[in-house]
Every structure is written in C-alpha cells, then in structure tokens.
Design a protein around this motif. Structure first.
Motif, PDB file in Angstrom:
ATOM      1  N   MET A  32     -11.131   6.114   7.208  1.00  0.00           N
ATOM      2  CA  MET A  32     -10.633   7.462   7.444  1.00  0.00           C
ATOM      3  C   MET A  32     -10.921   7.858   8.885  1.00  0.00           C
ATOM      4  SD  MET A  32     -11.883   9.260   3.890  1.00  0.00           S
ATOM      5  CE  MET A  32     -13.609   9.170   4.322  1.00  0.00           C
ATOM      6  N   THR A  33      -9.890   8.226   9.603  1.00  0.00           N
ATOM      7  CA  THR A  33     -10.036   8.663  10.984  1.00  0.00           C
ATOM      8  C   THR A  33      -9.442  10.064  11.146  1.00  0.00           C
ATOM      9  OG1 THR A  33      -7.940   7.696  11.685  1.00  0.00           O
ATOM     10  CG2 THR A  33      -9.889   6.277  11.787  1.00  0.00           C
ATOM     11  N   SER A  34      -9.739  10.675  12.277  1.00  0.00           N
ATOM     12  CA  SER A  34      -9.222  12.018  12.581  1.00  0.00           C
ATOM     13  C   SER A  34      -9.422  12.959  11.391  1.00  0.00           C
ATOM     14  CB  SER A  34      -7.734  11.939  12.950  1.00  0.00           C
ATOM     15  OG  SER A  34      -7.534  11.081  14.055  1.00  0.00           O
ATOM     16  N   LEU A  35     -10.618  12.943  10.863  1.00  0.00           N
ATOM     17  CA  LEU A  35     -10.882  13.744   9.662  1.00  0.00           C
ATOM     18  C   LEU A  35     -10.748  15.235   9.947  1.00  0.00           C
ATOM     19  CD1 LEU A  35     -13.743  11.589   8.221  1.00  0.00           C
ATOM     20  CD2 LEU A  35     -11.723  12.295   6.938  1.00  0.00           C
ATOM     21  N   LYS A  36     -10.230  15.940   8.937  1.00  0.00           N
ATOM     22  CA  LYS A  36     -10.011  17.377   9.031  1.00  0.00           C
ATOM     23  C   LYS A  36     -10.844  18.073   7.964  1.00  0.00           C
ATOM     24  CE  LYS A  36      -5.159  16.461  10.162  1.00  0.00           C
ATOM     25  NZ  LYS A  36      -3.750  16.724   9.771  1.00  0.00           N
ATOM     26  N   PRO A  37     -11.140  19.352   8.160  1.00  0.00           N
ATOM     27  CA  PRO A  37     -11.886  20.081   7.119  1.00  0.00           C
ATOM     28  C   PRO A  37     -11.214  19.998   5.748  1.00  0.00           C
ATOM     29  CG  PRO A  37     -11.845  21.351   9.140  1.00  0.00           C
ATOM     30  CD  PRO A  37     -10.952  20.169   9.375  1.00  0.00           C
ATOM     31  N   GLU A  38      -9.899  19.937   5.717  1.00  0.00           N
ATOM     32  CA  GLU A  38      -9.196  19.871   4.429  1.00  0.00           C
ATOM     33  C   GLU A  38      -9.326  18.501   3.752  1.00  0.00           C
ATOM     34  OE1 GLU A  38      -7.948  20.902   7.356  1.00  0.00           O
ATOM     35  OE2 GLU A  38      -5.856  20.250   7.631  1.00  0.00           O
ATOM     36  N   ASP A  39      -9.918  17.531   4.429  1.00  0.00           N
ATOM     37  CA  ASP A  39     -10.218  16.245   3.791  1.00  0.00           C
ATOM     38  C   ASP A  39     -11.520  16.297   2.987  1.00  0.00           C
ATOM     39  OD1 ASP A  39      -9.054  14.674   6.790  1.00  0.00           O
ATOM     40  OD2 ASP A  39      -7.967  14.821   4.881  1.00  0.00           O
ATOM     41  N   VAL A  43      -2.390  12.071   4.472  1.00  0.00           N
ATOM     42  CA  VAL A  43      -3.332  11.157   5.132  1.00  0.00           C
ATOM     43  C   VAL A  43      -2.633  10.017   5.862  1.00  0.00           C
ATOM     44  CG1 VAL A  43      -5.047  11.684   3.365  1.00  0.00           C
ATOM     45  CG2 VAL A  43      -3.692   9.570   3.186  1.00  0.00           C
ATOM     46  N   LYS A  44      -1.334   9.900   5.703  1.00  0.00           N
ATOM     47  CA  LYS A  44      -0.615   8.790   6.313  1.00  0.00           C
ATOM     48  C   LYS A  44      -0.788   8.810   7.818  1.00  0.00           C
ATOM     49  CE  LYS A  44       3.605   6.266   5.314  1.00  0.00           C
ATOM     50  NZ  LYS A  44       4.887   6.288   4.606  1.00  0.00           N
ATOM     51  N   GLY A  45      -1.112   7.645   8.364  1.00  0.00           N
ATOM     52  CA  GLY A  45      -1.340   7.542   9.803  1.00  0.00           C
ATOM     53  C   GLY A  45      -2.783   7.773  10.200  1.00  0.00           C
ATOM     54  N   ARG A  46      -3.586   8.324   9.293  1.00  0.00           N
ATOM     55  CA  ARG A  46      -5.001   8.561   9.576  1.00  0.00           C
ATOM     56  C   ARG A  46      -5.917   7.697   8.719  1.00  0.00           C
ATOM     57  NH1 ARG A  46      -7.217  13.356   8.405  1.00  0.00           N
ATOM     58  NH2 ARG A  46      -5.787  13.825   6.689  1.00  0.00           N
ATOM     59  N   PHE A  47      -5.507   7.376   7.513  1.00  0.00           N
ATOM     60  CA  PHE A  47      -6.324   6.588   6.591  1.00  0.00           C
ATOM     61  C   PHE A  47      -5.697   5.202   6.421  1.00  0.00           C
ATOM     62  CE2 PHE A  47      -8.250  10.278   3.844  1.00  0.00           C
ATOM     63  CZ  PHE A  47      -8.667  10.914   5.008  1.00  0.00           C
ATOM     64  N   THR A  48      -6.558   4.209   6.200  1.00  0.00           N
ATOM     65  CA  THR A  48      -6.090   2.838   5.947  1.00  0.00           C
ATOM     66  C   THR A  48      -6.858   2.252   4.776  1.00  0.00           C
ATOM     67  OG1 THR A  48      -5.603   2.515   8.295  1.00  0.00           O
ATOM     68  CG2 THR A  48      -5.746   0.547   6.913  1.00  0.00           C
ATOM     69  N   ILE A  49      -6.142   1.759   3.787  1.00  0.00           N
ATOM     70  CA  ILE A  49      -6.773   1.098   2.647  1.00  0.00           C
ATOM     71  C   ILE A  49      -6.682  -0.407   2.839  1.00  0.00           C
ATOM     72  CG2 ILE A  49      -4.662   0.999   1.234  1.00  0.00           C
ATOM     73  CD1 ILE A  49      -6.440   1.699  -1.207  1.00  0.00           C
ATOM     74  N   THR A 100       0.831  -1.188   0.000  1.00  0.00           N
ATOM     75  CA  THR A 100       0.000   0.000   0.000  1.00  0.00           C
ATOM     76  C   THR A 100       0.873   1.248   0.000  1.00  0.00           C
ATOM     77  OG1 THR A 100      -0.082  -0.007   2.419  1.00  0.00           O
ATOM     78  CG2 THR A 100      -1.860  -1.143   1.275  1.00  0.00           C
ATOM     79  N   ILE A 101       0.335   2.323  -0.530  1.00  0.00           N
ATOM     80  CA  ILE A 101       0.989   3.626  -0.429  1.00  0.00           C
ATOM     81  C   ILE A 101      -0.050   4.653  -0.029  1.00  0.00           C
ATOM     82  CG2 ILE A 101       2.839   3.098  -2.070  1.00  0.00           C
ATOM     83  CD1 ILE A 101       1.324   4.758  -4.151  1.00  0.00           C
ATOM     84  N   TYR A 102       0.418   5.717   0.595  1.00  0.00           N
ATOM     85  CA  TYR A 102      -0.464   6.769   1.081  1.00  0.00           C
ATOM     86  C   TYR A 102       0.126   8.138   0.747  1.00  0.00           C
ATOM     87  CZ  TYR A 102      -2.626   3.104   3.900  1.00  0.00           C
ATOM     88  OH  TYR A 102      -3.268   1.966   4.300  1.00  0.00           O
TER      89      TYR A 102
END
Length: 125
Positions: A83-90, A64-70, A58-60
């Motif tokens: 997707m965790t710890s979502l931010k407005p910029e997501d 998003v690294k550390g917050r998203f998992t595919i 996998t690559i990120y």
C-alpha cells in the motif's frame, strides 16, 4: 483446516506506505483466489484486491487502483498487499480471505469461506 494470519498493520502518516502479509496454511494456495478486504468503523466490509492463480490475474477496487499492489509468494504460501500513498480514508481493519474456488467473484464477501483475524491500518498524523 484453512488458516490465514495477517500481519504488517500499523500507524502511518498520510502519503506513507505499508505492506501487509497474509500467511496461509491448511490448503493449497494455487487452488483458490485470495483477497484483501477492509472494514472501517460504521461501514460495511469492502473488497480491496484479489489475486487468483492459473492464470495469474488481479483485480482492485477503484479507490485503491494505482496505489495498492497484491502479490503472492508461492514458496512462502503468503499473499502481500503493498500500500502506497496512503490516505486517511484507507484507515480500517484489513482482512485476508480465501475464496471458495479459484475465482475472485468480484470480491463479494459471501463467496469467501475462510478469514483471518484482521490487522489495523491507520493513516493519520
């Protein structure tokens, strides 16, 4: 004919979580890399994460690294993006796409030949 259908988008508060699904059909998922992209208003489409098979890797994107998992479920022919710890910029429309081979190509969009219709993710109060 390759088909990809995204689901799972929605409105979530900053810091919240969502899991997107990409149901695939019309091709053997093991033979191709699958990636998630996103596009925010006024911005270019950017690669978020990619998974290739045999060997699984996998690559990120750095953002998003550390917050998203595919991940992929071979039995269901489905790829997920947790997707965790979502931010407005997501906030963006999220698309899944099939690469032309079992390579992620650093998520350069020109190497992806089949796309879903997209699902909206909004991280805001």
């Amino acid at each position: 004919q390759s088909q990809l259908v995204e689901s799972g988008g929605g409105l979530v508060q900053p810091g919240g979580s969502l899991t997107l699904s990409c149901a695939t059909s019309g091709f053997t998922m093991e033979n191709y890399a699958i990636a998630w992209f996103r596009q925010a208003p006024g911005k270019e489409r950017e690669g978020v994460s990619c998974v290739r098979a045999i060997p699984d890797s996998t690559i990120y994107a750095a953002s998003v690294k550390g917050r998203f998992t595919i991940s992929r479920d071979r039995a269901k022919n489905t790829v997920y993006l947790q997707m965790t710890s979502l931010k407005p910029e997501d906030t963006a429309i999220y698309y899944c796409a099939r690469a032309k081979r079992n390579q992620c190509y650093q998520m350069a969009p020109d190497n992806y030949v089949a796309w879903g219709q997209g699902t909206q993710v909004t991280a805001g109060s």
